[in-house]
Design an enzyme around this catalytic site. Structure first.
Site, short mmCIF file in Angstrom:
data_model
loop_
_atom_site.label_atom_id
_atom_site.label_comp_id
_atom_site.label_asym_id
_atom_site.label_seq_id
_atom_site.Cartn_x
_atom_site.Cartn_y
_atom_site.Cartn_z
NE ARG A 109 -2.31 0.21 3.58
CZ ARG A 109 -3.34 0.73 4.48
NH1 ARG A 109 -4.34 0.29 4.08
NH2 ARG A 109 -3.04 1.22 5.49
CB THR A 113 -2.71 7.10 -2.83
OG1 THR A 113 -2.21 5.58 -3.01
CG2 THR A 113 -1.91 8.11 -3.28
CG ASP A 205 2.35 -2.95 8.37
OD1 ASP A 205 2.88 -4.06 8.59
OD2 ASP A 205 2.30 -2.15 8.17
CG ASP A 208 6.18 -3.17 9.73
OD1 ASP A 208 7.01 -3.05 8.70
OD2 ASP A 208 5.33 -1.93 9.90
C1 PRP Z 1 -1.26 -4.80 4.30
C2 PRP Z 1 -2.09 -5.96 4.76
C3 PRP Z 1 -3.08 -6.13 3.37
C4 PRP Z 1 -2.85 -4.90 3.35
C5 PRP Z 1 -4.63 -4.24 3.95
O1 PRP Z 1 -0.30 -4.99 3.31
O2 PRP Z 1 -0.87 -6.98 5.09
O3 PRP Z 1 -2.05 -6.45 2.53
O4 PRP Z 1 -1.90 -3.73 4.20
O5 PRP Z 1 -4.99 -2.28 3.50
P1 PRP Z 1 -5.94 -2.70 2.15
O6 PRP Z 1 -6.96 -3.05 2.65
O7 PRP Z 1 -6.89 -1.32 2.48
O8 PRP Z 1 -5.60 -2.74 1.14
P2 PRP Z 1 0.98 -3.64 3.44
O9 PRP Z 1 0.40 -3.45 2.28
O10 PRP Z 1 1.31 -2.97 4.53
O11 PRP Z 1 1.98 -4.49 3.07
P3 PRP Z 1 2.95 -5.56 3.64
O12 PRP Z 1 1.97 -6.91 4.21
O13 PRP Z 1 3.76 -5.82 2.60
O14 PRP Z 1 3.24 -4.75 5.15
N1 URA Z 2 -2.54 -2.62 6.51
C1 URA Z 2 -2.19 -3.65 8.06
O1 URA Z 2 -1.69 -4.45 8.52
N2 URA Z 2 -2.70 -2.65 9.16
C2 URA Z 2 -4.10 -2.01 9.25
O2 URA Z 2 -5.00 -1.97 10.26
C3 URA Z 2 -4.35 -1.39 7.44
C4 URA Z 2 -3.46 -2.06 6.89
#
Ligand code: PRP
Ligand code: URA
Length: 215
Positions: A109, A113, A205, A208
């Site tokens: 993400r 944005t 997150d 993370d």
């Molecule tokens: C997080 C999560 C989802 C997304 C959800 O991933 O694991 O994939 O955000 O958010 P959304 O419903 O608003 O799209 P992130 O993009 O943080 O990537 P990561 O798993 O690599 O940390």
């Molecule tokens: N992605 C995450 O990992 N946590 C949130 O709360 C939203 C998006």
């Protein structure tokens, strides 16, 4: 609550699941325990999501007599974690169905944005014929979930289910508007998104916390 009435959105309420999700939420839960719990939650959710699997009667010789008993038939299953955080759920799902194939979709993400961006996609052969379970702990805006399902549909997949651990009402609504036919399994429905599109109360997150990259 409107989201609670949507067809094909399944809220799981087993006390063991709720208990484990509460520990996941706790900011004092460290990486090791967090990872273990995400896996355990995936087992509990997967158990429910796989409830409809078809069985066929096979011959079995027990120590007492011959019998015809059920076994899972047509095991063309594929688990597709959304990278990174979805990876944490794969092991749990594979404990339930060790023979399943695993595909990967990489989405991140944008921090400003909140739009998802694809950076990786590797799926098993004949993906269109498989029964697919997309895995991601967090459904926030629903953008990543929608993009993953869109990509799979473009590859011809017809049989798709989405499993998340925590969802925001906004994400459920968005996902359901785009893909009302895709079953969505939710471990906990939270209150809302904050100004950074994080789920409240959520767990922070997920990626993370699973991989220990918390800033
Ligand atoms: C997080 C999560 C989802 C997304 C959800 O991933 O694991 O994939 O955000 O958010 P959304 O419903 O608003 O799209 P992130 O993009 O943080 O990537 P990561 O798993 O690599 O940390
Ligand atoms: N992605 C995450 O990992 N946590 C949130 O709360 C939203 C998006």
């Amino acid at each position: 609550m409107e989201e609670k009435k949507m067809k094909n959105v399944i809220y799981l309420d087993h006390p063991l699941l709720q208990h484990k999700i509460t520990i996941l939420r706790d900011k004092k839960t460290g990486t090791n325990e967090f990872r273990r719990l995400v896996k355990e939650v995936a087992v509990l959710e997967g158990y429910e999501a796989l409830r409809h699997l078809k069985t066929e009667l096979v011959d079995v010789e027990t120590p007492i007599e011959n019998a015809k008993e059920p076994k899972i038939s047509g095991k063309k299953l594929c688990f597709v974690p959304i990278l990174r955080a979805g990876l944490g759920m794969v092991e749990g799902m594979l404990e339930l169905v060790p023979s399943a194939k695993v595909g990967h979709i990489g989405l991140y993400r944008d921090e400003v944005t909140h739009e998802p961006h694809e950076y990786y996609c590797k799926l098993p052969y004949s993906i269109a014929d498989r029964e697919i379970y997309v895995l991601d702990p967090m459904l926030a805006t629903g953008g990543s979930a929608c993009d993953a399902v869109k990509l799979l549909k473009e590859k011809g997949c017809k049989n798709i289910t989405f499993i998340c651990i925590i969802a925001a009402p906004e994400g459920v609504k968005n996902f359901h508007e785009h893909y009302p036919e895709v079953p969505l399994y939710v471990g906990a429905l939270d209150r809302c998104l904050n100004e950074n599109a994080y789920i409240c109360p959520g767990l922070g997150d997920a990626g993370d916390r699973i991989f220990g990259t918390v800033k």
